[in-house]
Scaffold this motif. Structure first.
Motif, PDB file in Angstrom:
ATOM      1  N   LEU A  52       0.822  -1.205   0.000  1.00 59.23           N
ATOM      2  CA  LEU A  52       0.000   0.000   0.000  1.00 59.23           C
ATOM      3  C   LEU A  52       0.862   1.264   0.000  1.00 59.23           C
ATOM      4  N   ALA A  53       1.930   1.269   0.793  1.00 60.80           N
ATOM      5  CA  ALA A  53       2.802   2.450   0.834  1.00 60.80           C
ATOM      6  C   ALA A  53       3.518   2.648  -0.495  1.00 60.80           C
ATOM      7  N   ALA A  54       4.077   1.575  -1.038  1.00 51.36           N
ATOM      8  CA  ALA A  54       4.741   1.687  -2.336  1.00 51.36           C
ATOM      9  C   ALA A  54       3.733   1.999  -3.432  1.00 51.36           C
ATOM     10  N   GLY A  55       2.531   1.426  -3.330  1.00 52.52           N
ATOM     11  CA  GLY A  55       1.497   1.719  -4.312  1.00 52.52           C
ATOM     12  C   GLY A  55       1.063   3.168  -4.280  1.00 52.52           C
ATOM     13  N   LEU A  56       1.016   3.768  -3.095  1.00 52.51           N
ATOM     14  CA  LEU A  56       0.684   5.190  -3.009  1.00 52.51           C
ATOM     15  C   LEU A  56       1.741   6.026  -3.720  1.00 52.51           C
ATOM     16  N   ALA A  57       3.017   5.701  -3.507  1.00 52.09           N
ATOM     17  CA  ALA A  57       4.088   6.438  -4.184  1.00 52.09           C
ATOM     18  C   ALA A  57       3.985   6.283  -5.698  1.00 52.09           C
ATOM     19  N   LEU A  58       3.766   5.056  -6.156  1.00 53.51           N
ATOM     20  CA  LEU A  58       3.642   4.832  -7.601  1.00 53.51           C
ATOM     21  C   LEU A  58       2.397   5.515  -8.151  1.00 53.51           C
ATOM     22  N   GLY A  59       1.316   5.529  -7.382  1.00 51.29           N
ATOM     23  CA  GLY A  59       0.105   6.224  -7.815  1.00 51.29           C
ATOM     24  C   GLY A  59       0.323   7.715  -7.964  1.00 51.29           C
ATOM     25  N   TYR A  60       1.066   8.310  -7.028  1.00 52.02           N
ATOM     26  CA  TYR A  60       1.412   9.729  -7.160  1.00 52.02           C
ATOM     27  C   TYR A  60       2.232   9.971  -8.429  1.00 52.02           C
ATOM     28  N   ALA A  61       3.187   9.090  -8.691  1.00 54.23           N
ATOM     29  CA  ALA A  61       4.032   9.265  -9.877  1.00 54.23           C
ATOM     30  C   ALA A  61       3.198   9.214 -11.153  1.00 54.23           C
ATOM     31  N   VAL A  62       2.298   8.256 -11.233  1.00 59.41           N
ATOM     32  CA  VAL A  62       1.436   8.153 -12.405  1.00 59.41           C
ATOM     33  C   VAL A  62       0.535   9.384 -12.519  1.00 59.41           C
ATOM     34  N   GLU A  63       0.039   9.863 -11.396  1.00 53.41           N
ATOM     35  CA  GLU A  63      -0.812  11.051 -11.404  1.00 53.41           C
ATOM     36  C   GLU A  63      -0.072  12.259 -11.970  1.00 53.41           C
ATOM     37  N   VAL A  64       1.181  12.464 -11.545  1.00 53.70           N
ATOM     38  CA  VAL A  64       1.963  13.596 -12.047  1.00 53.70           C
ATOM     39  C   VAL A  64       2.218  13.452 -13.540  1.00 53.70           C
ATOM     40  N   LEU A  65       2.593  12.243 -13.968  1.00 56.25           N
ATOM     41  CA  LEU A  65       2.857  12.024 -15.393  1.00 56.25           C
ATOM     42  C   LEU A  65       1.598  12.195 -16.232  1.00 56.25           C
ATOM     43  N   ALA A  66       0.438  11.943 -15.645  1.00 59.18           N
ATOM     44  CA  ALA A  66      -0.817  12.150 -16.379  1.00 59.18           C
ATOM     45  C   ALA A  66      -1.247  13.618 -16.361  1.00 59.18           C
ATOM     46  N   TYR A  67      -0.957  14.316 -15.253  1.00 57.14           N
ATOM     47  CA  TYR A  67      -1.429  15.697 -15.144  1.00 57.14           C
ATOM     48  C   TYR A  67      -0.652  16.645 -16.052  1.00 57.14           C
ATOM     49  N   ILE A  68       0.639  16.429 -16.201  1.00 60.82           N
ATOM     50  CA  ILE A  68       1.445  17.372 -16.987  1.00 60.82           C
ATOM     51  C   ILE A  68       0.936  17.499 -18.416  1.00 60.82           C
ATOM     52  N   PRO A  69       0.746  16.417 -19.172  1.00 63.30           N
ATOM     53  CA  PRO A  69       0.189  16.593 -20.525  1.00 63.30           C
ATOM     54  C   PRO A  69      -1.255  17.079 -20.506  1.00 63.30           C
ATOM     55  N   ALA A  70      -2.031  16.678 -19.496  1.00 66.72           N
ATOM     56  CA  ALA A  70      -3.415  17.151 -19.414  1.00 66.72           C
ATOM     57  C   ALA A  70      -3.456  18.664 -19.220  1.00 66.72           C
ATOM     58  N   ARG A  71      -2.585  19.183 -18.354  1.00 69.82           N
ATOM     59  CA  ARG A  71      -2.521  20.628 -18.147  1.00 69.82           C
ATOM     60  C   ARG A  71      -1.967  21.328 -19.391  1.00 69.82           C
ATOM     61  N   ALA A  72      -1.037  20.681 -20.070  1.00 70.17           N
ATOM     62  CA  ALA A  72      -0.427  21.287 -21.256  1.00 70.17           C
ATOM     63  C   ALA A  72      -1.436  21.491 -22.377  1.00 70.17           C
ATOM     64  N   VAL A  73      -2.407  20.573 -22.510  1.00 79.40           N
ATOM     65  CA  VAL A  73      -3.416  20.707 -23.573  1.00 79.40           C
ATOM     66  C   VAL A  73      -4.630  21.484 -23.088  1.00 79.40           C
TER      67      VAL A  73
END
Length: 784
Positions: A52-73
């Motif tokens: 769960l702890a490692a999954g939270l970290a990986l979930g944050y990473a995926v969220e950031v990688l998804a937000y950057i292009p979403a914000r860019a467009v």
């Protein structure tokens, strides 16, 4: 623990609606998708808490990688596409559906310090987590060694000890309660020093974090929101995460920055530090001890009772209590922990997760990738050293053939395990971060050996220029700092030959890199010490493993040595009060500062000469006990100091009005630049206008801009006194408020695109701009 945190947030004014939406998004949008991906990409962890702890970290990473292009467009809510896609895939695809559940063993866990069950004083353990055969080389390549290793692993699994890859276990109840207690301590400290503190009186940097969240919420690429057009040469990914959360949940960025966002990150970091300690120490008690040392043990400060002019002498060993004061450090610590876990653990698959985590780590905190790369290079260097005598046979025939064979052996050793591949990927991410994210900016960081001690001694001795502190004096003080570090992490000395194991060498290398960077680098605001803070958990893990690896001593004797060390530290502090004139002490103030540490170091060496590692480690730890008790207690005692109100009444309402009645692309001019009106120099850490309004300012505060820190100079005075880089722009901005005319107001609009004027009471502006908002302290005008 969760219920207690909810109660604290409600007590501190967070609405039930915000708590519900935050918990729902954190769970369904970050934690669950991240945990599913962690299980699929790595094969899962040893325990549910680790996953769960490692999954939270990986979930944050995926969220950031998804937000950057979403914000860019221009469609930030597209960030939801990532968790929705993950949840749908793991629900609909049969091969992925099994990752929704997992079983855990219920047997007893191994109580040995090593997974193989060897006695700690024996040869270094081999096994999946060691990543290579024993250092001695016996049974390292024959069938006998492999059979014994396999048999030991199977036997461990049969006993329910979690001895092999994929073995499952439960976290012992008492360990779970201790880890929950550490998190509860962080909640209590945060409640007293941030959550219950009025926003106008909060820590000085909080408006800066708030302004960067507003920038990440409305713009891409990011710039410094308080200085129009200034490139943001800073690690900003945590602000992208908060901006994504704000878009999805509708929660105010202020609530996220000042209350909610950093606590889950800190809690998961505690669990991951314990999980890494359990991996290397072979038992959960080792992991819990590592977390305890990381958060609650501090180097000795022997001048708590000394002369008044020496009370500020403290050799920094840093603390982990920057959870909310530095969101970038908190986010980076969380993302770094699963990277280390992947490298030291027996994961069958790890590359996909590393490919996601390392790029986000590069933009989360600039300190971590250099430390990781240094540790990986150390592992590779040590792995290249052992060359068997058989590799040199035939030297009489052709020297070239022997050299080629040796090189081939070295390359083969490098490519066994994850070390070379991880180092190569870390280099790629580091170059990308420095060139693209940071624009080759250094934010004032320079190579300057002993800079920390030069600055410390200049303050104590009353020197106006730290550069005049002699190198030898700075080196002596640095020796005192290293002694204080040894009091916290002296257990590393007990590792012996086990330090040559790659997994152990990695965490020790991270700690060594952090110490080295804090000694060799300098920064106008002492930010080089973040390297030491980043290394703290991994030094703690290595120290605990060293204590477990050392030969045993009776508990009563160890307790007596710790008590003796604590008493010696108290006596050393009290004796300093007997010195009437520090200047008359042999060596002056420097001699008085160093003398008690030197005496304690000599005492530790005498214990060391008696031949037992644990004995000297216990004495050194005892030296740290009085300061640690004082620090730990002080962080949860009510704050009796009167806090300065850094934000005037009505400022938040004015900023919110401007945000609600302007467009994200509008530019605002203000004459508010200095935080403290009474200071002789302008403290330009003024960010609350851009923070509350979420709008870009022509010029507000410039203290943290690259153009300021690059000109600050390490020992050239305070960076707070550095003037704004573009004096022409500042003059054009300020003249509008001092002597407004139609011409200079129009110039701001035409040359800089300014639409709004944010100031105090200035009725003269009403002749040239339209008054749109006014309260007791603030006026907002719109340029027609």
């Amino acid at each position: 623990m969760g219920c207690g945190a909810l109660a604290v947030f409600l007590w501190c004014g967070v609405s039930a609606r915000d708590l519900a939406f935050f918990a729902a998004y954190l769970g369904a949008g970050v934690l669950i998708p991240g945990t599913l991906l962690w299980r699929a990409l790595t094969g899962g962890g040893r325990s549910l808490a680790e996953e769960l702890a490692a999954g939270l970290a990986l979930g944050y990473a995926v969220e950031v990688l998804a937000y950057i292009p979403a914000r860019a467009v221009g469609a930030p809510l597209l960030v939801l596409a990532a968790p929705v896609a993950v949840l749908c895939a793991f629900t609909c695809v049969p091969r992925l559906r099994r990752h929704w559940w997992t079983r855990h063993a219920t047997g007893r866990h191994s109580s040995g310090a090593f997974p193989s069950g060897r006695h700690p004083s024996g040869p270094p353990a081999s096994g999946p987590h060691s990543s290579e055969p024993p250092v001695s080389g016996r049974h390292s390549s024959g069938r006998v060694g492999r059979r014994r290793q396999a048999a030991g692993s199977v036997a461990g699994r049969r006993r329910g000890q979690g001895g092999g890859p994929g073995a499952r276990e439960r976290v012992p109840g008492w360990c779970a309660w201790v880890l929950a207690g550490i998190v509860a301590y962080l909640v209590g400290w945060s409640a007293l020093f941030l959550y219950r503190v009025p926003v106008p009186a909060a820590y000085v940097d909080m408006p800066y974090h708030l302004a960067l969240v507003g920038e990440a919420k409305h713009h891409f690429p990011l710039t410094v929101p308080s200085v129009l057009g200034e490139k943001l040469s800073y690690h900003w990914f945590v602000y992208a995460e908060m901006a994504a959360t704000s878009w999805v949940t509708g929660i105010e960025p202020l609530t996220l920055v000042y209350r909610l966002s950093t606590l889950p990150m800190a809690a998961a970091t505690v669990v991951l530090v314990a999980a890494i300690g359990r991996r290397l120490g072979g038992r959960w008690s080792a992991g819990v001890a590592a977390a305890g040392v990381a958060y609650f043990v501090f180097g000795p400060e022997l001048f708590l009772f000394g002369p008044e002019q020496l009370e500020d002498v403290s050799f920094p060993t840093r603390s982990m209590f920057t959870v909310w004061a530095s969101p970038t450090q908190t986010f980076g610590a969380l993302l770094f922990a699963p990277v280390v876990l992947l490298l030291v653990g027996e994961f069958g698959r790890r590359w996909a997760a590393l490919a996601v985590l390392l790029p986000v780590l590069a933009g989360a905190k600039a300190t971590y990738l250099p430390m990781l790369l240094a540790a990986l290079l150390l592992v590779l260097a040590v792995r290249a050293l052992p060359v068997r005598a058989g590799d040199r046979r035939g030297a009489g025939r052709t020297a070239g053939g022997v050299v080629w064979k040796v090189v081939w052996k070295v390359v083969g050793r490098w490519w066994r395990g994850p070390w070379a591949g991880a180092a190569a990927w870390a280099v790629v991410c580091l170059v990308f971060a420095q060139v693209v994210l940071f624009g080759q900016g250094a934010q004032g960081t320079v190579v300057a050996p002993f800079a920390t001690m030069r600055g410390l001694w200049a303050r104590v001795a009353g020197l106006s220029d730290p550069a005049v502190v002699p190198v030898w004096a700075a080196a002596v003080l640095t020796g005192g700092q290293l002694f204080c570090l040894a009091c916290v992490w002296g257990g590393v000395a007990g590792l012996g030959r086990r330090v040559l194991q790659p997994a152990v060498l990695l965490v020790a290398g991270v700690g060594l890199a952090g110490i080295g960077a804090s000694v060799l680098l300098g920064h106008p605001a002492d930010s080089q010490l973040y390297f030491l803070e980043a290394a703290r958990p991994y030094l703690s893990i290595a120290a605990v493993c060293g204590v477990l690896a050392a030969s045993r001593l009776p508990w009563a004797r160890l307790a007596g040595l710790v008590g003796a060390g604590a008493a010696a530290a108290l006596v050393a502090g009290l004796l300093s009060t007997l010195v009437p004139d520090p200047a008359g002490f042999p060596g002056g103030r420097l001699g008085l500062v160093v003398a008690p540490y030197a005496v304690l170091a000599v005492a530790a060496v005498l214990v060391w000469r008696r031949g037992h590692v644990l004995a000297v480690v216990a004495v050194l730890a005892g030296y740290a006990v009085p300061t640690s008790v004082r620090e730990v207690a002080g962080h949860v005692l009510p704050d009796g100091e009167r806090r300065e109100r850094l934000v005037p009444p009505g400022a938040r309402a004015a900023g919110r009005w401007l945000r609600d009645h302007s467009a994200p692309g509008d530019v605002v001019a203000t004459d508010l630049h200095c935080l403290h009106d009474g200071w002789q120099v302008c403290d330009s850490r003024h960010f609350w206008v851009s923070g509350f309004s979420e709008r870009r300012m022509l010029v507000e505060g410039w203290a943290y801009a690259e153009s300021t820190l690059a000109r600050a100079g390490l020992f050239a005075g305070s960076y707070l006194a550095v003037p704004f880089a573009d004096q022409k722009r500042l003059a054009a901005n300020d003249v509008v408020f001092r002597a407004p005319t139609a011409e200079n107001v129009r110039r701001l609009a035409d040359e800089y695109g300014v639409t709004w004027l944010f100031t105090g009471m200035n009725p003269r502006l009403e002749e040239f701009a339209r008054l749109r908002f006014r309260n007791a302290t603030t006026s907002i005008y719109q340029i027609p």
